[in-house]
Design an enzyme around this catalytic site. Structure first.
Site: not given
Ligand code: NAP
Length: 307
Positions: A73, A110
């Site tokens: 992205k 998004d």
């Molecule tokens: P990302 O950029 O990798 O961000 C993940 C976030 O979660 C970061 O803030 C990370 O914290 C935190 N995190 C991950 N593992 C963790 C843990 N074990 N303990 C505490 N914090 C943790 O991922 P993303 O693209 O934002 O996606 C995140 C979620 O949103 C996913 O489940 C994805 O499927 C969902 N999503 C859904 C949609 C929809 O349309 N419904 C759209 C986009 C994303 P750190 O910064 O500290 O690593």
């Protein structure tokens, strides 16, 4: 395969890695069937180091548009001919399409998809003054920027990596929001020293996380904690702070109801999973690259069938 694929069929795609779990092809091919469009949508597994070639391929093959997902992205931006203001603010693109017939453009739907879904669940959503966002990754950026642009005055970011949250907070402050940054799991405020090192670091200290959660009308989990197959996981927020009157959203849609949402529901909150956001960002993407309104019902039915 879409029935009736022929020499004139237009091709759309989602690019990502890994890509096998994406729901985009089922959602968009359902839309094409509903509208009887001579188009097909496929998923393409593209690794980051082949992305430049892939974008050149999209142009050379005359593909009509599509979407990008993790981990492409942000990485795709330099290879596009331009991006929208929303995508610039979020720092990521989730959809690409042809503009004026010759420029491959990127947008991010998004955040707008989140807002559209949230307003369907709670029409008064933007009357809320305060929201808590758990996480500070890509999805959090999209949600937070959309909320700040829509006028949400106070945002609290709770994240493990504080630096990432502070960077996002600084950007949200430029959009006019008052932002609090707190850590997991204790909810400590960012220490002044950490923010003072940064020229624009104005993230608020003051109120404790408990108070911030209590006074927020909206709480959004943007972390993957609780996503299948780790359904036993839950963001380490004190769930006793949740109360009736709040809308609690989990961006996860597999499982349909996470432990976090179950607990919020048990405390009388209204809840929404990530599927409506997936649909609404898809509806907005479809408008960009198909150039026509999306058949929302048909897309929703197909998504529900697959989740
Ligand atoms: P990302 O950029 O990798 O961000 C993940 C976030 O979660 C970061 O803030 C990370 O914290 C935190 N995190 C991950 N593992 C963790 C843990 N074990 N303990 C505490 N914090 C943790 O991922 P993303 O693209 O934002 O996606 C995140 C979620 O949103 C996913 O489940 C994805 O499927 C969902 N999503 C859904 C949609 C929809 O349309 N419904 C759209 C986009 C994303 P750190 O910064 O500290 O690593």
């Amino acid at each position: 395969m879409q029935p009736g694929v022929k020499g004139t069929t237009k091709v759309f795609a989602v690019l990502g890695h890994p890509i096998g779990h994406t729901l985009s092809p089922v959602m968009y091919n359902a839309a094409f069937r509903e509208l009887k469009m001579n188009s097909i949508y496929v998923a393409l597994d593209v690794e980051k180091d082949r992305l430049e070639e892939a974008v050149k391929g999209i142009k050379a093959l005359g593909m009509q548009g599509g979407n990008v997902t993790i981990p492409l992205k942000e990485a795709i931006i330099p290879y596009l001919d331009g991006i929208t203001e929303e995508a610039r603010l979020i720092g990521a693109v989730n959809t690409f399409y042809w503009k004026e017939g010759e420029k491959l453009w990127g947008d991010n739907t998004d955040g707008a998809g989140f807002l559209a879904a949230g307003r369907k669940a709670e029409p008064q959503l933007l009357r809320e003054k305060s929201a808590v966002i758990l996480g500070a990754g890509g999805a959090a950026r999209a949600v937070a920027v959309a909320l700040a642009r829509a006028g949400m005055g106070e945002l609290t970011l709770v994240n493990r990596n504080l630096e990432k949250a502070v960077t996002l907070a600084e950007q949200l402050e430029k959009l006019g929001a008052k932002v609090y940054v707190r850590s997991w799991p204790k909810g400590e405020a960012v220490k002044r020293a950490a923010t003072e090192e940064k020229p624009t670091g104005r993230s608020e200290t003051g109120a404790d996380l408990e108070e911030l959660v209590k006074r927020s009308g909206l709480v959004v989990n943007t972390t993957p904690l609780g996503m299948a197959p780790h359904e036993e996981a839950c963001p380490p927020l004190d769930l006793a702070l949740l109360h009736p009157g709040q809308l609690v959203v989990d961006l996860i849609y597999r499982p349909k109801e996470t432990l976090f949402l179950r607990q919020a529901k048990a405390r009388g909150c209204r809840v929404m999973n990530g599927l409506p956001m997936l649909l609404e960002q898809g509806v907005l993407s479809f408008q960009r690259w198909a150039g026509t309104d999306a058949p929302v019902e048909a897309m929703w039915k197909e998504l529900e069938r697959w989740v």
